[in-house]
Design a protein around this motif. Structure first.
Motif, PDB file in Angstrom:
ATOM      1  N   ALA A  75       0.577  -1.246  -0.019  1.00 39.42           N
ATOM      2  CA  ALA A  75      -0.114   0.086  -0.064  1.00 39.42           C
ATOM      3  C   ALA A  75       0.715   1.266  -0.142  1.00 39.42           C
ATOM      4  O   ALA A  75       0.200   2.197  -0.010  1.00 39.42           O
ATOM      5  N   HIS A  76       1.993   1.186   0.009  1.00 41.79           N
ATOM      6  CA  HIS A  76       2.943   2.437  -0.172  1.00 41.79           C
ATOM      7  C   HIS A  76       4.245   2.133  -0.918  1.00 41.79           C
ATOM      8  O   HIS A  76       5.274   1.548  -0.373  1.00 41.79           O
ATOM      9  N   THR A  77       4.402   2.653  -2.081  1.00 40.38           N
ATOM     10  CA  THR A  77       5.571   2.712  -2.842  1.00 40.38           C
ATOM     11  C   THR A  77       5.887   3.799  -3.540  1.00 40.38           C
ATOM     12  O   THR A  77       4.971   4.517  -3.865  1.00 40.38           O
ATOM     13  N   HIS A  78       7.261   4.287  -3.797  1.00 37.49           N
ATOM     14  CA  HIS A  78       7.572   5.206  -4.799  1.00 37.49           C
ATOM     15  C   HIS A  78       8.077   4.445  -5.952  1.00 37.49           C
ATOM     16  O   HIS A  78       9.449   4.399  -6.180  1.00 37.49           O
ATOM     17  N   LEU A  79       7.019   3.764  -6.606  1.00 39.03           N
ATOM     18  CA  LEU A  79       7.527   2.782  -7.572  1.00 39.03           C
ATOM     19  C   LEU A  79       8.485   3.400  -8.934  1.00 39.03           C
ATOM     20  O   LEU A  79       9.591   2.709  -9.516  1.00 39.03           O
ATOM     21  N   ALA A 144       1.490   3.268  -5.981  1.00 43.23           N
ATOM     22  CA  ALA A 144       2.479   3.842  -6.586  1.00 43.23           C
ATOM     23  C   ALA A 144       2.373   5.212  -6.472  1.00 43.23           C
ATOM     24  O   ALA A 144       1.397   6.056  -7.017  1.00 43.23           O
ATOM     25  N   LYS A 145       3.485   6.255  -6.082  1.00 38.90           N
ATOM     26  CA  LYS A 145       3.236   7.628  -5.840  1.00 38.90           C
ATOM     27  C   LYS A 145       3.925   8.308  -6.855  1.00 38.90           C
ATOM     28  O   LYS A 145       5.402   7.840  -7.553  1.00 38.90           O
ATOM     29  N   SER A 146       3.840   9.491  -7.158  1.00 37.28           N
ATOM     30  CA  SER A 146       4.752  10.277  -8.081  1.00 37.28           C
ATOM     31  C   SER A 146       5.655  11.068  -6.822  1.00 37.28           C
ATOM     32  O   SER A 146       5.866  10.454  -5.730  1.00 37.28           O
ATOM     33  N   ILE A 245      -0.810  10.848   4.179  1.00 32.86           N
ATOM     34  CA  ILE A 245       0.365  11.715   4.618  1.00 32.86           C
ATOM     35  C   ILE A 245       1.559  10.982   5.171  1.00 32.86           C
ATOM     36  O   ILE A 245       1.086   9.978   5.858  1.00 32.86           O
ATOM     37  N   HIS A 246       2.804  11.123   4.685  1.00 29.76           N
ATOM     38  CA  HIS A 246       3.931  10.767   5.175  1.00 29.76           C
ATOM     39  C   HIS A 246       4.059  11.604   6.787  1.00 29.76           C
ATOM     40  O   HIS A 246       4.139  12.743   6.702  1.00 29.76           O
ATOM     41  N   ALA A 247       3.804  10.760   7.726  1.00 28.38           N
ATOM     42  CA  ALA A 247       3.714  11.773   9.144  1.00 28.38           C
ATOM     43  C   ALA A 247       4.529  11.043  10.186  1.00 28.38           C
ATOM     44  O   ALA A 247       4.804   9.893  10.357  1.00 28.38           O
ATOM     45  N   GLU A 268       1.266   7.364   7.147  1.00 33.99           N
ATOM     46  CA  GLU A 268       2.387   6.506   6.612  1.00 33.99           C
ATOM     47  C   GLU A 268       3.476   6.724   7.535  1.00 33.99           C
ATOM     48  O   GLU A 268       3.808   7.915   7.859  1.00 33.99           O
ATOM     49  N   HIS A 269       4.213   5.676   7.845  1.00 34.78           N
ATOM     50  CA  HIS A 269       5.487   5.748   8.624  1.00 34.78           C
ATOM     51  C   HIS A 269       5.286   5.863  10.164  1.00 34.78           C
ATOM     52  O   HIS A 269       5.196   4.588  10.804  1.00 34.78           O
ATOM     53  N   LEU A 270       4.907   6.785  10.846  1.00 32.51           N
ATOM     54  CA  LEU A 270       4.445   6.801  12.340  1.00 32.51           C
ATOM     55  C   LEU A 270       5.356   6.576  13.194  1.00 32.51           C
ATOM     56  O   LEU A 270       5.107   5.999  14.211  1.00 32.51           O
ATOM     57  N   THR A 319       5.955  -1.694   1.823  1.00 32.29           N
ATOM     58  CA  THR A 319       7.236  -1.735   1.743  1.00 32.29           C
ATOM     59  C   THR A 319       8.127  -0.192   1.774  1.00 32.29           C
ATOM     60  O   THR A 319       9.168  -0.032   2.372  1.00 32.29           O
ATOM     61  N   ASP A 320       7.161   0.833   1.074  1.00 33.95           N
ATOM     62  CA  ASP A 320       7.987   1.930   1.054  1.00 33.95           C
ATOM     63  C   ASP A 320       8.994   1.935  -0.090  1.00 33.95           C
ATOM     64  O   ASP A 320       9.907   2.601  -0.183  1.00 33.95           O
ATOM     65  N   PHE A 321       8.904   1.042  -1.024  1.00 29.32           N
ATOM     66  CA  PHE A 321      10.155   0.877  -2.072  1.00 29.32           C
ATOM     67  C   PHE A 321      10.462   2.293  -2.683  1.00 29.32           C
ATOM     68  O   PHE A 321       9.615   3.034  -3.010  1.00 29.32           O
TER      69      PHE A 321
HETATM   70 FE    FE Z   1       7.247   6.811   1.444  1.00 30.74          FE
END
Ligand code: FE
Ligand code: NIG
Length: 413
Positions: A75-79, A144-146, A245-247, A268-270, A319-321
């Motif tokens: 659910a969280h990647t910077h692909l 996948a994020k921009s 949000i990356h928090a 995300e993260h926390l 993963t946060d890839f």
């Molecule tokens: Fe991230």
């Protein structure tokens, strides 16, 4: 009608439902023994124990007594990005902090340069290889994020690459706009102008072309403040982009509180999430998307997963890839870390990487569990039970991935 029968499943382990599971429900999963799954036209139509139905089917997959789970949802990647950043390994070993590398124009900003220098088809090719690897590790849906373009045209280039890959690759992709990932070099000293660009030009352009479902912000010391994050996320919301949000990744500057206030679908993260942030997310119905491989890679502490479960915040793991803080795309490693570092049970971890991951990307009604009506996304593991899957470290235990009823076999058992 194309039918696939998966039979002779030793154990079929799955969370149940069409919404995120929180609190004690996160660890309550269904385990069927000697089970079977029927998939018709890519959709699960029946699930049962004992003798499978006597129907004409095109394909029969004999699971040979193995464990089957839902396909994993990352659910969280910077692909999508250009280049890698192996040069930062030496800096890390010399103790240079992640945010210092960014402040010196490296980190995210160096990936921005490589991403801008690449053509869309080059970004697609590189990301396609990553997706192939993800599929081989059991991922069937991936966010996948921009965030490495930081201008309207460059952000759209990344998002169009994601859209193309979604169409071409077996893995389903979910796109998130992360134009607020860093202040680009050309806007240093002109923060207000970049915020204006984000809200007046980039978000409207992304929404108009239907390029993303979610809007994310990196809320962190030296990046974007909690107030700025709130403003950007509320603007995204007006354009139909749901907030993420990356928090609290490095400093607790209020990101998790903003998450609950704006009704973010996930935070995300926390890693350093304060109790007020946990309470805010519980009120806002926000999924906590934890990224343990990033904690490991940054040498940071681990998010308070047990406290989040106790506060009835649904926990997802991903993963946060990305090329900086976590060049890892293996959800099995994330599952190991979920048990060993967060003290989640294998059952809680399974829910975190399937149904709750699906909820974090707004797909819990379609994926994340093995139930009639959901997509035919399953993994057949070289494992007899869930404990074994979470206990082994460093091997790829995937035997076969089933994606929308199609088979992708790693090894012939
Ligand atoms: Fe991230
Ligand atoms: O989630 N923290 C911000 N974004 C990524 C890292 C991106 C990068 O370092 O390139 C993350 O950790």
């Amino acid at each position: 009608m194309e039918r696939l029968l998966v039979k002779n499943i030793g154990r079929l382990a799955t969370p149940l439902g069409r919404t995120a599971r929180n609190g004690p429900r996160q660890g309550e999963i269904q385990v069927l023994q000697n089970a079977w799954v029927l998939i018709e036209e890519g959709i699960i139509s029946k699930v049962g124990e004992g003798a499978p139905p006597q129907l004409p089917v095109e394909i029969v997959l004999d699971a040979g007594g193995r464990l089957v789970t839902p396909g994993l949802v990352d659910a969280h990647t910077h692909l999508v990005f250009g280049g890698w950043r192996q040069n930062e390994l030496g800096l890390k070993l010399h103790g240079v902090p992640y945010l210092d590398i960014l402040a010196q124009g490296g980190g995210i900003l160096s990936t921005v340069m490589s991403t801008r220098a690449a053509a869309q088809h080059q970004l697609e090719e590189k990301a396609r290889r990553a997706l192939d690897e993800m599929l081989s590790f059991g991922t069937t849906t991936c966010e996948a994020k921009s965030g490495y373009g930081l201008s309207t045209s460059e952000e759209c280039k990344q998002l169009r690459a994601i859209r193309k890959l979604h169409r071409d690759h077996p893995i389903d992709l979910v796109a998130t706009f992360l134009g607020a990932h860093a202040l680009p070099k050309e806007y240093q000293g002109h923060r207000k102008e970049y915020l204006h660009l984000l809200c007046e030009e980039m978000i409207p352009a992304v929404a108009k072309e239907g390029l993303a479902e979610f809007c994310d912000v990196f809320c962190e010391t030296g990046v974007f403040t909690a107030e700025e994050a709130r403003e950007i996320l509320l603007c995204g919301k007006r354009y139909g982009l749901r907030p993420k949000i990356h928090a609290d990744e490095i400093d607790p500057i209020g990101g998790s509180q903003v998450a609950g206030e704006v009704g973010a679908i996930s935070a995300e993260h926390l890693i350093v999430c304060p109790p007020e942030g946990i309470a805010s997310m519980a009120r806002g119905g926000t999924v906590a998307c934890l990224l343990p491989a990033t904690s490991f890679y940054l040498g940071a502490s681990f998010a308070p997963a047990r406290e989040l479960v106790a506060a009835k915040v649904p926990v997802a793991l991903a993963t946060d890839f990305n090329p900086g803080s976590c060049p890892c795309l293996n959800m099995q490693l994330v599952m190991n870390l979920g048990c060993l570092k967060y003290r989640l049970t294998p059952e809680e971890v399974l829910t975190a990487v399937t149904l709750n991951g699906a909820a974090a990307v707004g797909r819990a009604d379609r994926i994340g569990s093995i139930e009639p009506g959901k997509l035919g996304d399953l993994v057949l593991w070289e494992a007899e039970d869930l404990d074994y899957l979470c206990y082994r470290l460093g091997s790829n235990l995937v035997h076969t991935v089933v994606k929308r009823g199609k088979l992708y076999t790693n090894r012939l058992g």
